[in-house]
Design a protein around this motif. Structure first.
Motif, PDB file in Angstrom:
ATOM      1  N   ILE A 152       9.226 102.475  74.260  1.00  0.00           N
ATOM      2  CA  ILE A 152       9.652 102.616  72.867  1.00  0.00           C
ATOM      3  C   ILE A 152      10.166 104.024  72.610  1.00  0.00           C
ATOM      4  CG2 ILE A 152       8.944 102.442  70.450  1.00  0.00           C
ATOM      5  CD1 ILE A 152       6.645 100.696  71.319  1.00  0.00           C
ATOM      6  N   LYS A 153      11.374 104.097  72.087  1.00  0.00           N
ATOM      7  CA  LYS A 153      11.908 105.392  71.672  1.00  0.00           C
ATOM      8  C   LYS A 153      11.157 105.857  70.428  1.00  0.00           C
ATOM      9  CE  LYS A 153      16.290 107.646  70.465  1.00  0.00           C
ATOM     10  NZ  LYS A 153      17.732 107.413  70.186  1.00  0.00           N
ATOM     11  N   ALA A 154      10.787 107.133  70.418  1.00  0.00           N
ATOM     12  CA  ALA A 154       9.961 107.667  69.335  1.00  0.00           C
ATOM     13  C   ALA A 154      10.560 107.359  67.960  1.00  0.00           C
ATOM     14  CB  ALA A 154       9.780 109.167  69.508  1.00  0.00           C
ATOM     15  N   HIS A 155       9.786 106.708  67.128  1.00  0.00           N
ATOM     16  CA  HIS A 155      10.184 106.388  65.762  1.00  0.00           C
ATOM     17  C   HIS A 155      10.211 107.679  64.936  1.00  0.00           C
ATOM     18  CE1 HIS A 155       9.897 104.598  61.720  1.00  0.00           C
ATOM     19  NE2 HIS A 155      10.429 103.524  62.272  1.00  0.00           N
ATOM     20  N   LYS A 156      11.066 107.707  63.916  1.00  0.00           N
ATOM     21  CA  LYS A 156      11.193 108.925  63.101  1.00  0.00           C
ATOM     22  C   LYS A 156       9.867 109.325  62.457  1.00  0.00           C
ATOM     23  CE  LYS A 156      12.800 106.423  58.963  1.00  0.00           C
ATOM     24  NZ  LYS A 156      13.877 106.299  57.951  1.00  0.00           N
ATOM     25  N   TRP A 158       7.048 109.163  63.812  1.00  0.00           N
ATOM     26  CA  TRP A 158       6.140 109.707  64.822  1.00  0.00           C
ATOM     27  C   TRP A 158       6.437 111.166  65.154  1.00  0.00           C
ATOM     28  CZ3 TRP A 158       6.636 105.231  68.956  1.00  0.00           C
ATOM     29  CH2 TRP A 158       6.222 104.027  68.363  1.00  0.00           C
ATOM     30  N   ILE A 159       7.675 111.601  64.852  1.00  0.00           N
ATOM     31  CA  ILE A 159       8.114 112.950  65.236  1.00  0.00           C
ATOM     32  C   ILE A 159       7.199 113.999  64.600  1.00  0.00           C
ATOM     33  CG2 ILE A 159      10.042 114.566  65.307  1.00  0.00           C
ATOM     34  CD1 ILE A 159      10.503 111.912  66.808  1.00  0.00           C
ATOM     35  N   GLY A 160       6.748 114.941  65.441  1.00  0.00           N
ATOM     36  CA  GLY A 160       5.895 116.015  64.957  1.00  0.00           C
ATOM     37  C   GLY A 160       4.418 115.663  64.920  1.00  0.00           C
ATOM     38  N   ASP A 165      -3.036 111.795  66.592  1.00  0.00           N
ATOM     39  CA  ASP A 165      -2.766 111.498  65.182  1.00  0.00           C
ATOM     40  C   ASP A 165      -2.367 110.031  64.988  1.00  0.00           C
ATOM     41  OD1 ASP A 165      -3.221 114.141  64.445  1.00  0.00           O
ATOM     42  OD2 ASP A 165      -1.114 114.706  64.725  1.00  0.00           O
ATOM     43  N   LEU A 166      -1.537 109.531  65.896  1.00  0.00           N
ATOM     44  CA  LEU A 166      -0.972 108.196  65.730  1.00  0.00           C
ATOM     45  C   LEU A 166      -1.961 107.095  66.131  1.00  0.00           C
ATOM     46  CD1 LEU A 166       2.562 109.081  67.078  1.00  0.00           C
ATOM     47  CD2 LEU A 166       2.013 108.441  64.732  1.00  0.00           C
ATOM     48  N   ASP A 167      -2.833 107.398  67.096  1.00  0.00           N
ATOM     49  CA  ASP A 167      -3.928 106.502  67.467  1.00  0.00           C
ATOM     50  C   ASP A 167      -3.458 105.061  67.717  1.00  0.00           C
ATOM     51  OD1 ASP A 167      -6.460 105.748  68.084  1.00  0.00           O
ATOM     52  OD2 ASP A 167      -7.250 105.827  66.041  1.00  0.00           O
ATOM     53  N   PHE A 168      -2.531 104.914  68.669  1.00  0.00           N
ATOM     54  CA  PHE A 168      -1.983 103.595  68.989  1.00  0.00           C
ATOM     55  C   PHE A 168      -3.063 102.617  69.456  1.00  0.00           C
ATOM     56  CE2 PHE A 168       1.756 106.352  69.577  1.00  0.00           C
ATOM     57  CZ  PHE A 168       2.647 105.696  68.747  1.00  0.00           C
ATOM     58  N   ARG A 169      -4.090 103.151  70.108  1.00  0.00           N
ATOM     59  CA  ARG A 169      -5.130 102.268  70.648  1.00  0.00           C
ATOM     60  C   ARG A 169      -5.825 101.478  69.530  1.00  0.00           C
ATOM     61  NH1 ARG A 169      -8.023 102.385  75.511  1.00  0.00           N
ATOM     62  NH2 ARG A 169      -7.173 104.440  76.011  1.00  0.00           N
ATOM     63  N   ASN A 170      -6.098 102.164  68.399  1.00  0.00           N
ATOM     64  CA  ASN A 170      -6.763 101.480  67.288  1.00  0.00           C
ATOM     65  C   ASN A 170      -5.786 100.701  66.409  1.00  0.00           C
ATOM     66  OD1 ASN A 170      -9.498 102.067  67.695  1.00  0.00           O
ATOM     67  ND2 ASN A 170      -9.242 104.134  66.885  1.00  0.00           N
ATOM     68  N   LYS A 171      -4.578 101.274  66.213  1.00  0.00           N
ATOM     69  CA  LYS A 171      -3.628 100.625  65.310  1.00  0.00           C
ATOM     70  C   LYS A 171      -3.021  99.370  65.920  1.00  0.00           C
ATOM     71  CE  LYS A 171       0.410 101.468  62.391  1.00  0.00           C
ATOM     72  NZ  LYS A 171       1.428 102.439  61.943  1.00  0.00           N
ATOM     73  N   TYR A 172      -2.623  99.467  67.215  1.00  0.00           N
ATOM     74  CA  TYR A 172      -1.931  98.351  67.853  1.00  0.00           C
ATOM     75  C   TYR A 172      -2.692  97.746  69.034  1.00  0.00           C
ATOM     76  CZ  TYR A 172       2.235  99.843  65.260  1.00  0.00           C
ATOM     77  OH  TYR A 172       3.131 100.177  64.283  1.00  0.00           O
ATOM     78  N   LYS A 196       8.357 114.578  70.227  1.00  0.00           N
ATOM     79  CA  LYS A 196       9.645 115.136  69.833  1.00  0.00           C
ATOM     80  C   LYS A 196      10.687 114.024  69.717  1.00  0.00           C
ATOM     81  CE  LYS A 196       8.877 119.602  72.149  1.00  0.00           C
ATOM     82  NZ  LYS A 196       9.415 120.542  73.154  1.00  0.00           N
ATOM     83  N   GLU A 197      11.727 114.321  68.986  1.00  0.00           N
ATOM     84  CA  GLU A 197      12.831 113.364  68.857  1.00  0.00           C
ATOM     85  C   GLU A 197      13.426 113.089  70.235  1.00  0.00           C
ATOM     86  OE1 GLU A 197      16.993 112.739  66.320  1.00  0.00           O
ATOM     87  OE2 GLU A 197      15.815 114.592  66.107  1.00  0.00           O
ATOM     88  N   GLY A 198      13.646 111.828  70.553  1.00  0.00           N
ATOM     89  CA  GLY A 198      14.209 111.457  71.848  1.00  0.00           C
ATOM     90  C   GLY A 198      13.174 111.088  72.891  1.00  0.00           C
TER      91      GLY A 198
END
Length: 218
Positions: A152-156, A158-160, A165-172, A196-198
């Motif tokens: 997955i290309k970093a979503h806007k 997610w940048i920074g 912080d994003l905790d993909f394991r719990n969210k998805y 980072k972007e990209g």
């Protein structure tokens, strides 16, 4: 664990999957009876062999039983597809993925032991739909009936932010196993490093969770 893959048949689907796997660092052997096709792809795979994919002796001479995955990429010739799949299964290939062009073709392949059936035209349509919808999802690869890997290309949004912080394991319920930055794959992950972007994130998880994140991104 390093995998080695043999691709049988060099139509558009066979060429595309073979060169893509080779780009990913996988050892890929391609087999086709057409010498011109073998000549054209030779520089873009690990090994290219001219042989009849329906000839059991020819495939056994290539050590087909030593391959982790066989991809039966021929589809228009249903008889060749079935024969090649049978040879692969009888030779003890761990996983046989076969291309189907119809539901009846798929049923036959399943009955003779194909581990996974793919419909490239439908898959291509799904990828095109995601692209047109502006999805950040680059690849979704189903490894088995249970697990998928996605890029997955970093979503806007997610940048920074960091992986922590994003905790993909719990969210998805998906685990980030690597990310690509400036065309370099990084396997050692720092949970506090900012995205980072990209950047491209590589995740693995159950099929239903991969589908959930795909739907969320479209």
């Amino acid at each position: 664990m390093e995998k080695n893959v043999i691709v049988l048949g060099l139509g558009r689907f066979g060429r595309a999957v073979a060169t893509k796997l080779f780009e990913k660092g996988i050892y890929v052997t391609v087999v086709d009876s057409n010498y011109k096709k073998i000549e054209r792809i030779a520089s873009f795979v690990s090994n290219a062999v001219q042989a009849d994919i329906t000839e059991e002796l020819a495939l056994k001479s290539l050590g087909i039983n030593n391959y982790d995955v066989a991809i039966v990429a021929t589809g228009s010739d249903v008889e060749a597809s079935i024969e090649s799949t049978l040879i692969c299964k009888d030779s003890g290939v761990k996983k046989v993925i076969a291309k189907a062009t119809s539901q009846s073709h798929a049923r036959i392949l399943k009955k003779i032991g194909a581990d996974q059936i793919v419909f490239p035209e439908a898959d291509t349509g799904a990828r095109l739909a995601r692209a047109l919808a502006g999805s950040n999802l680059l690849e979704l690869v189903q490894f088995s009936n249970d697990f998928s890997l996605i890029e997955i290309k970093a979503h806007k949004d997610w940048i920074g932010k960091s992986l922590s912080d994003l905790d993909f394991r719990n969210k998805y319920k998906m685990t980030v196993v690597a990310f690509e930055r400036d065309r370099k794959m990084q396997m050692s992950l720092n949970p506090n490093e900012q995205i980072k972007e990209g950047d491209v994130l590589v995740m693995i998880g159950a099929n239903e969770n991969a589908k959930a994140i795909e739907d969320d991104l479209v």
